[in-house]
Design a protein around this motif. Sequence first.
Motif, PDB file in Angstrom:
ATOM      1  N   ARG A  17       0.854  -1.184   0.000  1.00  0.00           N
ATOM      2  CA  ARG A  17       0.000   0.000   0.000  1.00  0.00           C
ATOM      3  C   ARG A  17       0.890   1.234   0.000  1.00  0.00           C
ATOM      4  NH1 ARG A  17      -3.695   2.738   4.603  1.00  0.00           N
ATOM      5  NH2 ARG A  17      -5.486   3.375   3.335  1.00  0.00           N
ATOM      6  N   LEU A  18       0.738   2.052  -1.015  1.00  0.00           N
ATOM      7  CA  LEU A  18       1.477   3.301  -1.106  1.00  0.00           C
ATOM      8  C   LEU A  18       0.616   4.442  -0.582  1.00  0.00           C
ATOM      9  CD1 LEU A  18       3.031   2.976  -4.686  1.00  0.00           C
ATOM     10  CD2 LEU A  18       3.873   2.067  -2.513  1.00  0.00           C
ATOM     11  N   SER A  19       1.284   5.414   0.014  1.00  0.00           N
ATOM     12  CA  SER A  19       0.592   6.601   0.512  1.00  0.00           C
ATOM     13  C   SER A  19       1.275   7.847  -0.018  1.00  0.00           C
ATOM     14  CB  SER A  19       0.618   6.635   2.043  1.00  0.00           C
ATOM     15  OG  SER A  19       0.001   5.510   2.606  1.00  0.00           O
ATOM     16  N   CYS A  20       0.507   8.900  -0.153  1.00  0.00           N
ATOM     17  CA  CYS A  20       1.077  10.162  -0.613  1.00  0.00           C
ATOM     18  C   CYS A  20       0.317  11.293   0.054  1.00  0.00           C
ATOM     19  CB  CYS A  20       0.989  10.265  -2.125  1.00  0.00           C
ATOM     20  SG  CYS A  20       1.655  11.791  -2.786  1.00  0.00           S
ATOM     21  N   ALA A  21       1.030  12.084   0.813  1.00  0.00           N
ATOM     22  CA  ALA A  21       0.423  13.211   1.506  1.00  0.00           C
ATOM     23  C   ALA A  21       0.842  14.512   0.834  1.00  0.00           C
ATOM     24  CB  ALA A  21       0.856  13.218   2.967  1.00  0.00           C
ATOM     25  N   ALA A  22      -0.121  15.383   0.666  1.00  0.00           N
ATOM     26  CA  ALA A  22       0.141  16.675   0.032  1.00  0.00           C
ATOM     27  C   ALA A  22       0.013  17.795   1.052  1.00  0.00           C
ATOM     28  CB  ALA A  22      -0.825  16.911  -1.111  1.00  0.00           C
ATOM     29  N   ALA A  69      -9.702  14.862   4.058  1.00  0.00           N
ATOM     30  CA  ALA A  69      -9.420  15.642   5.267  1.00  0.00           C
ATOM     31  C   ALA A  69      -7.921  15.725   5.532  1.00  0.00           C
ATOM     32  CB  ALA A  69     -10.132  15.026   6.460  1.00  0.00           C
ATOM     33  N   LYS A  70      -7.209  14.677   5.168  1.00  0.00           N
ATOM     34  CA  LYS A  70      -5.760  14.643   5.380  1.00  0.00           C
ATOM     35  C   LYS A  70      -4.990  14.940   4.111  1.00  0.00           C
ATOM     36  CE  LYS A  70      -6.029  11.300   9.175  1.00  0.00           C
ATOM     37  NZ  LYS A  70      -5.582   9.981   9.688  1.00  0.00           N
ATOM     38  N   ASN A  71      -5.721  15.243   3.027  1.00  0.00           N
ATOM     39  CA  ASN A  71      -5.076  15.519   1.738  1.00  0.00           C
ATOM     40  C   ASN A  71      -4.078  14.418   1.382  1.00  0.00           C
ATOM     41  OD1 ASN A  71      -5.613  17.397  -0.235  1.00  0.00           O
ATOM     42  ND2 ASN A  71      -3.875  18.694   0.265  1.00  0.00           N
ATOM     43  N   THR A  72      -4.557  13.205   1.483  1.00  0.00           N
ATOM     44  CA  THR A  72      -3.705  12.034   1.268  1.00  0.00           C
ATOM     45  C   THR A  72      -4.379  11.078   0.293  1.00  0.00           C
ATOM     46  OG1 THR A  72      -2.795  12.208   3.509  1.00  0.00           O
ATOM     47  CG2 THR A  72      -2.568  10.082   2.394  1.00  0.00           C
ATOM     48  N   VAL A  73      -3.560  10.496  -0.572  1.00  0.00           N
ATOM     49  CA  VAL A  73      -4.061   9.502  -1.517  1.00  0.00           C
ATOM     50  C   VAL A  73      -3.300   8.202  -1.293  1.00  0.00           C
ATOM     51  CG1 VAL A  73      -2.434  10.110  -3.363  1.00  0.00           C
ATOM     52  CG2 VAL A  73      -4.655   9.116  -3.931  1.00  0.00           C
ATOM     53  N   PHE A  74      -3.978   7.088  -1.556  1.00  0.00           N
ATOM     54  CA  PHE A  74      -3.396   5.770  -1.342  1.00  0.00           C
ATOM     55  C   PHE A  74      -3.480   4.964  -2.634  1.00  0.00           C
ATOM     56  CE2 PHE A  74      -3.360   6.499   3.152  1.00  0.00           C
ATOM     57  CZ  PHE A  74      -4.501   7.256   3.397  1.00  0.00           C
TER      58      PHE A  74
END
Length: 120
Positions: free
Chosen positions: A18-23, A72-77
């Motif tokens: 699982r990859l995560s990316c926070a902006a 809410a966390k500006n994050t994509v997975f």
Amino acid sequence: VQLQASGGGLVQAGGSLRLSCAASGLTLTAWGWFRQAPGKEREFVAGMVRWSGDTYYSDSVKGRFTISRDNAKNTVFLQMNSLKPEDTAVYYCAAQRVGSVADIRSYDYWGQGTLVTVSS
């Protein structure tokens, strides 16, 4: 403006990652995941329109990968299941303000990339 991707690693064929990316510090309309294998061009993997949740996938990952987001966390997975050796690549998250979700030219911001290695 910053995109921070994480979650890459080494996995056996058939496994999952699982990859995560926070902006931070940006306003965006869509997220995208791309990958680049050695000697190949960077290619679209999956994308999502931020507000509607509409998703798009390349044919090579459809049914195996799932993109999701936490607004809410500006994050994509990117949930990657049934991984294959040909999925081995550096994976990049990207964000755009306007454009086509599957078009690499539409993306304005890029993360640093995270390496995914799938062993056979």
